[in-house]
Scaffold this motif. Structure first.
Motif, PDB file in Angstrom:
ATOM      1  N   HIS A   1      25.299  31.073 -14.731  1.00  0.00           N
ATOM      2  CA  HIS A   1      25.778  30.430 -16.136  1.00  0.00           C
ATOM      3  C   HIS A   1      25.110  29.171 -16.160  1.00  0.00           C
ATOM      4  O   HIS A   1      24.837  28.869 -17.294  1.00  0.00           O
ATOM      5  N   LEU A   2      25.181  28.327 -15.076  1.00  0.00           N
ATOM      6  CA  LEU A   2      24.552  27.004 -15.319  1.00  0.00           C
ATOM      7  C   LEU A   2      23.075  26.843 -15.675  1.00  0.00           C
ATOM      8  O   LEU A   2      22.545  26.037 -15.954  1.00  0.00           O
ATOM      9  N   LEU A   3      22.430  27.991 -15.271  1.00  0.00           N
ATOM     10  CA  LEU A   3      21.094  28.011 -15.553  1.00  0.00           C
ATOM     11  C   LEU A   3      20.909  27.908 -17.060  1.00  0.00           C
ATOM     12  O   LEU A   3      19.584  27.902 -17.488  1.00  0.00           O
ATOM     13  N   LYS A   4      21.746  28.123 -17.877  1.00  0.00           N
ATOM     14  CA  LYS A   4      21.651  27.925 -19.390  1.00  0.00           C
ATOM     15  C   LYS A   4      22.301  26.572 -19.696  1.00  0.00           C
ATOM     16  O   LYS A   4      22.536  26.448 -20.900  1.00  0.00           O
TER      17      LYS A   4
ATOM     18  N   ALA B   1      20.683  36.896 -13.359  1.00  0.00           N
ATOM     19  CA  ALA B   1      20.044  35.983 -13.045  1.00  0.00           C
ATOM     20  C   ALA B   1      18.529  35.765 -13.498  1.00  0.00           C
ATOM     21  O   ALA B   1      17.981  34.712 -13.809  1.00  0.00           O
ATOM     22  N   ILE B   2      18.004  36.937 -13.479  1.00  0.00           N
ATOM     23  CA  ILE B   2      16.515  37.093 -13.504  1.00  0.00           C
ATOM     24  C   ILE B   2      16.117  36.495 -15.113  1.00  0.00           C
ATOM     25  O   ILE B   2      15.140  35.663 -14.957  1.00  0.00           O
TER      26      ILE B   2
ATOM     27  N   GLU C   1      13.225  32.051 -17.774  1.00  0.00           N
ATOM     28  CA  GLU C   1      13.200  30.815 -18.957  1.00  0.00           C
ATOM     29  C   GLU C   1      12.887  29.424 -18.339  1.00  0.00           C
ATOM     30  O   GLU C   1      12.172  28.611 -18.746  1.00  0.00           O
ATOM     31  N   LEU C   2      13.392  29.385 -17.141  1.00  0.00           N
ATOM     32  CA  LEU C   2      13.388  28.222 -16.483  1.00  0.00           C
ATOM     33  C   LEU C   2      11.713  27.828 -16.036  1.00  0.00           C
ATOM     34  O   LEU C   2      11.455  26.513 -15.611  1.00  0.00           O
TER      35      LEU C   2
ATOM     36  N   ASN D   1      11.912  25.637  -7.970  1.00  0.00           N
ATOM     37  CA  ASN D   1      13.259  26.149  -7.727  1.00  0.00           C
ATOM     38  C   ASN D   1      13.600  27.689  -8.402  1.00  0.00           C
ATOM     39  O   ASN D   1      14.012  28.671  -7.391  1.00  0.00           O
ATOM     40  N   ALA D   2      13.074  27.593  -9.550  1.00  0.00           N
ATOM     41  CA  ALA D   2      13.373  28.982 -10.247  1.00  0.00           C
ATOM     42  C   ALA D   2      12.178  30.089  -9.569  1.00  0.00           C
ATOM     43  O   ALA D   2      12.574  31.117  -9.316  1.00  0.00           O
TER      44      ALA D   2
END
Length: 347
Positions: free
Chosen positions: A237-240, A272-273, A278-279, A290-291
């Motif tokens: 969730h924090l990836l967004k 998560a993909i 997007e990252l 990291n991504a």
């Protein structure tokens, strides 16, 4: 006829709380004597003056040689709260210099400060956390915190302190300690506490908690606990998250957590993909790195590899910005090549 003369009255600009210090080489010895005074006001004034002098590393070195550090340790137990506050302030200033960090190790200041972790004065605790945060900037400082058994109380304080500023300072300390050794923290139930901090409204706390989880997940026990306490969906969730540093640190934590099979499938189930892809367009090199590494871990699972096959050209065309540091650019390009080889792997 008028006559000139000197007034015997004190100037209105004189600060009565400011101690008059000796000149030159006598300044520190005189203050060191006054730190041991029975008179409360004398001790307070000496500490105020010492706060100013300790900004100079040469004064710190001299203070070590004349026994000043041992007197400061004794003042940490003073019954007067202002004395304790000013003493911790002096020690915070000392810890901001390399010679001061050596003094901390030489005179066992770390343990002496630890008795004030529950001090009723918030200012005193703030100074203490700042001193620890400065100390762990070097590996020996972090090792000292760990060896004195302070990880457990710091984890408890992270949960118990209501002030967000204090939580940030504790997280700063824990992040660097966990990089050295996460064993005691894992035994202190740190993962569920960090999980709570991931959902904080404070972006700095979210970012630092994710960074702490990154260091926790380096060990196999840490990876298993991150899966056991269901932290991975929150990291996804924090990836967004709207804050770039939060996204980057969350990807870093996933990069380590997804090394084990349990972590891979937890991240795939949390979808998560997409956010990781997007990252790859982030302006931060570390975030892209990291991504890329996290996606490489997910590609080791057949389900992840199947999804990522169509994105092989994206990894092949991974661009390096002109302003990026050479070692970071090289690491990113190497990670992209590894990602392509893993995605195209056919058992």
């Amino acid at each position: 006829m008028a006559q000139s003369g000197n007034s015997m009255e004190l100037s209105t600009n004189i600060n009565a709380a400011q101690v008059t210090t000796a000149y030159g080489h006598r300044a520190l010895p005189k203050l060191n004597e006054e730190l041991q005074s029975e008179d409360l006001q004398t001790r307070q004034k000496a500490l105020m003056a010492l706060c100013d002098l300790m900004h100079d590393p040469e004064h710190i070195y001299k203070a070590m040689n004349i026994g000043c550090m041992e007197n400061l340790k004794a003042l940490l137990k003073d019954r007067n709260s202002m004395v304790r506050i000013k003493t911790t302030e002096v020690l915070h200033v000392v810890a901001s210099h390399s010679v001061g960090r050596f003094a901390f190790l030489e005179h066992d200041i770390v343990r002496a400060l630890s008795f004030l972790l529950n001090d009723p004065s918030p200012v005193c605790r703030r100074n203490l956390y700042k001193a620890y945060m400065q100390l762990v900037q070097v590996p020996r400082g972090a090792e000292e915190i760990i060896s004195k058994g302070l990880i457990f109380p710091l984890v408890r304080k992270l949960q118990g302190e209501a002030e967000e500023e204090f939580q940030e300072l504790i997280l700063d300390t824990l992040v660097l300690c966990l990089r050295e050794d996460a064993t005691e923290a894992l035994n202190s139930n740190v993962v569920p506490i960090l999980k709570q901090k991931l959902i904080s409204t404070n972006e700095n706390i979210r970012s630092k908690a994710a960074r702490a989880l990154l260091n926790v997940s380096i060990s196999r026990v840490g990876k298993k606990q991150v899966c056991q306490f269901d932290v991975i969906p929150i990291l996804v969730h924090l990836l967004k998250d709207p804050v770039e540093h939060v996204r980057s640190n969350a990807a870093g934590a996933l990069m380590f957590a997804t090394v084990i099979t349990e972590g891979k499938y937890a991240a795939l189930e949390a979808e998560a993909i997409g956010p990781l892809l997007e990252l790859l367009h982030s302006p931060m090199t570390v975030a892209r790195l990291n991504a890329t590494k996290a996606l490489t871990m997910l590609a080791e699972a057949p389900e992840g590899r199947k999804v990522l096959q169509v994105y092989v050209p994206t990894f092949r065309a991974m661009e390096v910005e002109p302003h990026e540091k050479p070692h970071m650019a090289e690491a990113l390009q190497r990670a992209a090549r590894i990602a392509v080889s893993v995605i195209e792997f056919k058992p």
